[in-house]
Motif scaffolding. Structure first.
Motif, PDB file in Angstrom:
ATOM      1  N   PHE A  21     -10.098  -9.764  37.349  1.00  0.00           N
ATOM      2  CA  PHE A  21     -11.512  -9.787  37.734  1.00  0.00           C
ATOM      3  C   PHE A  21     -12.270 -10.624  36.721  1.00  0.00           C
ATOM      4  O   PHE A  21     -11.779 -10.907  35.639  1.00  0.00           O
ATOM      5  CB  PHE A  21     -12.115  -8.380  37.868  1.00  0.00           C
ATOM      6  CG  PHE A  21     -12.036  -7.532  36.627  1.00  0.00           C
ATOM      7  CD1 PHE A  21     -12.978  -7.655  35.625  1.00  0.00           C
ATOM      8  CD2 PHE A  21     -11.040  -6.587  36.477  1.00  0.00           C
ATOM      9  CE1 PHE A  21     -12.919  -6.875  34.486  1.00  0.00           C
ATOM     10  CE2 PHE A  21     -10.962  -5.788  35.353  1.00  0.00           C
ATOM     11  CZ  PHE A  21     -11.904  -5.933  34.359  1.00  0.00           C
ATOM     12  N   LEU A  22     -13.467 -11.021  37.106  1.00  0.00           N
ATOM     13  CA  LEU A  22     -14.307 -11.847  36.246  1.00  0.00           C
ATOM     14  C   LEU A  22     -15.441 -11.021  35.656  1.00  0.00           C
ATOM     15  O   LEU A  22     -15.933 -10.080  36.287  1.00  0.00           O
ATOM     16  CB  LEU A  22     -14.890 -13.023  37.041  1.00  0.00           C
ATOM     17  CG  LEU A  22     -13.866 -14.000  37.608  1.00  0.00           C
ATOM     18  CD1 LEU A  22     -14.549 -14.985  38.551  1.00  0.00           C
ATOM     19  CD2 LEU A  22     -13.139 -14.733  36.494  1.00  0.00           C
ATOM     20  N   GLU A  23     -15.847 -11.389  34.474  1.00  0.00           N
ATOM     21  CA  GLU A  23     -16.962 -10.721  33.808  1.00  0.00           C
ATOM     22  C   GLU A  23     -18.183 -10.743  34.721  1.00  0.00           C
ATOM     23  O   GLU A  23     -18.507 -11.762  35.331  1.00  0.00           O
ATOM     24  CB  GLU A  23     -17.281 -11.441  32.501  1.00  0.00           C
ATOM     25  CG  GLU A  23     -18.366 -10.792  31.685  1.00  0.00           C
ATOM     26  CD  GLU A  23     -18.612 -11.507  30.367  1.00  0.00           C
ATOM     27  OE1 GLU A  23     -19.347 -10.943  29.560  1.00  0.00           O
ATOM     28  OE2 GLU A  23     -18.082 -12.610  30.157  1.00  0.00           O
ATOM     29  N   GLY A  24     -18.837  -9.591  34.848  1.00  0.00           N
ATOM     30  CA  GLY A  24     -20.049  -9.498  35.658  1.00  0.00           C
ATOM     31  C   GLY A  24     -19.805  -9.073  37.097  1.00  0.00           C
ATOM     32  O   GLY A  24     -20.747  -8.705  37.795  1.00  0.00           O
ATOM     33  N   GLN A  25     -18.552  -9.123  37.563  1.00  0.00           N
ATOM     34  CA  GLN A  25     -18.269  -8.664  38.922  1.00  0.00           C
ATOM     35  C   GLN A  25     -18.368  -7.142  38.971  1.00  0.00           C
ATOM     36  O   GLN A  25     -17.963  -6.466  38.026  1.00  0.00           O
ATOM     37  CB  GLN A  25     -16.862  -9.062  39.361  1.00  0.00           C
ATOM     38  CG  GLN A  25     -16.682 -10.497  39.694  1.00  0.00           C
ATOM     39  CD  GLN A  25     -15.248 -10.789  40.147  1.00  0.00           C
ATOM     40  OE1 GLN A  25     -14.295 -10.251  39.609  1.00  0.00           O
ATOM     41  NE2 GLN A  25     -15.128 -11.663  41.127  1.00  0.00           N
ATOM     42  N   PRO A  26     -18.883  -6.603  40.087  1.00  0.00           N
ATOM     43  CA  PRO A  26     -18.892  -5.143  40.201  1.00  0.00           C
ATOM     44  C   PRO A  26     -17.454  -4.635  40.261  1.00  0.00           C
ATOM     45  O   PRO A  26     -16.582  -5.290  40.820  1.00  0.00           O
ATOM     46  CB  PRO A  26     -19.631  -4.887  41.511  1.00  0.00           C
ATOM     47  CG  PRO A  26     -19.591  -6.167  42.261  1.00  0.00           C
ATOM     48  CD  PRO A  26     -19.445  -7.258  41.248  1.00  0.00           C
ATOM     49  N   GLY A  27     -17.212  -3.491  39.655  1.00  0.00           N
ATOM     50  CA  GLY A  27     -15.865  -2.941  39.628  1.00  0.00           C
ATOM     51  C   GLY A  27     -15.782  -1.616  40.342  1.00  0.00           C
ATOM     52  O   GLY A  27     -16.740  -0.853  40.369  1.00  0.00           O
ATOM     53  N   ASP A  28     -14.624  -1.350  40.926  1.00  0.00           N
ATOM     54  CA  ASP A  28     -14.393  -0.064  41.582  1.00  0.00           C
ATOM     55  C   ASP A  28     -12.985   0.458  41.315  1.00  0.00           C
ATOM     56  O   ASP A  28     -12.498   1.328  42.004  1.00  0.00           O
ATOM     57  CB  ASP A  28     -14.645  -0.167  43.081  1.00  0.00           C
ATOM     58  CG  ASP A  28     -13.704  -1.150  43.783  1.00  0.00           C
ATOM     59  OD1 ASP A  28     -12.928  -1.835  43.095  1.00  0.00           O
ATOM     60  OD2 ASP A  28     -13.751  -1.226  45.021  1.00  0.00           O
ATOM     61  N   ALA A  65     -16.133   0.921  34.880  1.00  0.00           N
ATOM     62  CA  ALA A  65     -16.751   0.487  36.127  1.00  0.00           C
ATOM     63  C   ALA A  65     -16.741   1.579  37.187  1.00  0.00           C
ATOM     64  O   ALA A  65     -17.464   1.487  38.178  1.00  0.00           O
ATOM     65  CB  ALA A  65     -16.036  -0.741  36.674  1.00  0.00           C
TER      66      ALA A  65
END
Length: 66
Positions: A21-28, A65
């Motif tokens: 994943f990339l920094e700043g992307q919402p995580g789940d 996240a």
């Protein structure tokens, strides 16, 4: 190694250099490294990638996240 309950976890195999994943992307999701290593990399203001740390087997990340 213990079996993983696949009702709550999914096994995923990644190739070298694949982005999780990339920094700043919402995580789940949270991730646990079973084998190999993952580098935590950020991109500076001038576009240079810098490795912050290397994580290995047994380490957890992404948990903040969820």
């Amino acid at each position: 190694m213990k079996d993983i309950d696949l009702d709550i976890a999914k096994h995923r195999t990644l190739q070298a250099g694949e982005v999780i994943f990339l920094e700043g992307q919402p995580g789940d999701k949270a991730y646990v490294i079973l084998r190999g290593y993952a580098d935590v990399v950020v991109t500076t203001d001038v576009g240079k990638e810098t490795a912050l740390t290397r994580m290995g087997p047994g380490e957890l990340f992404g948990e903040l996240a969820i």
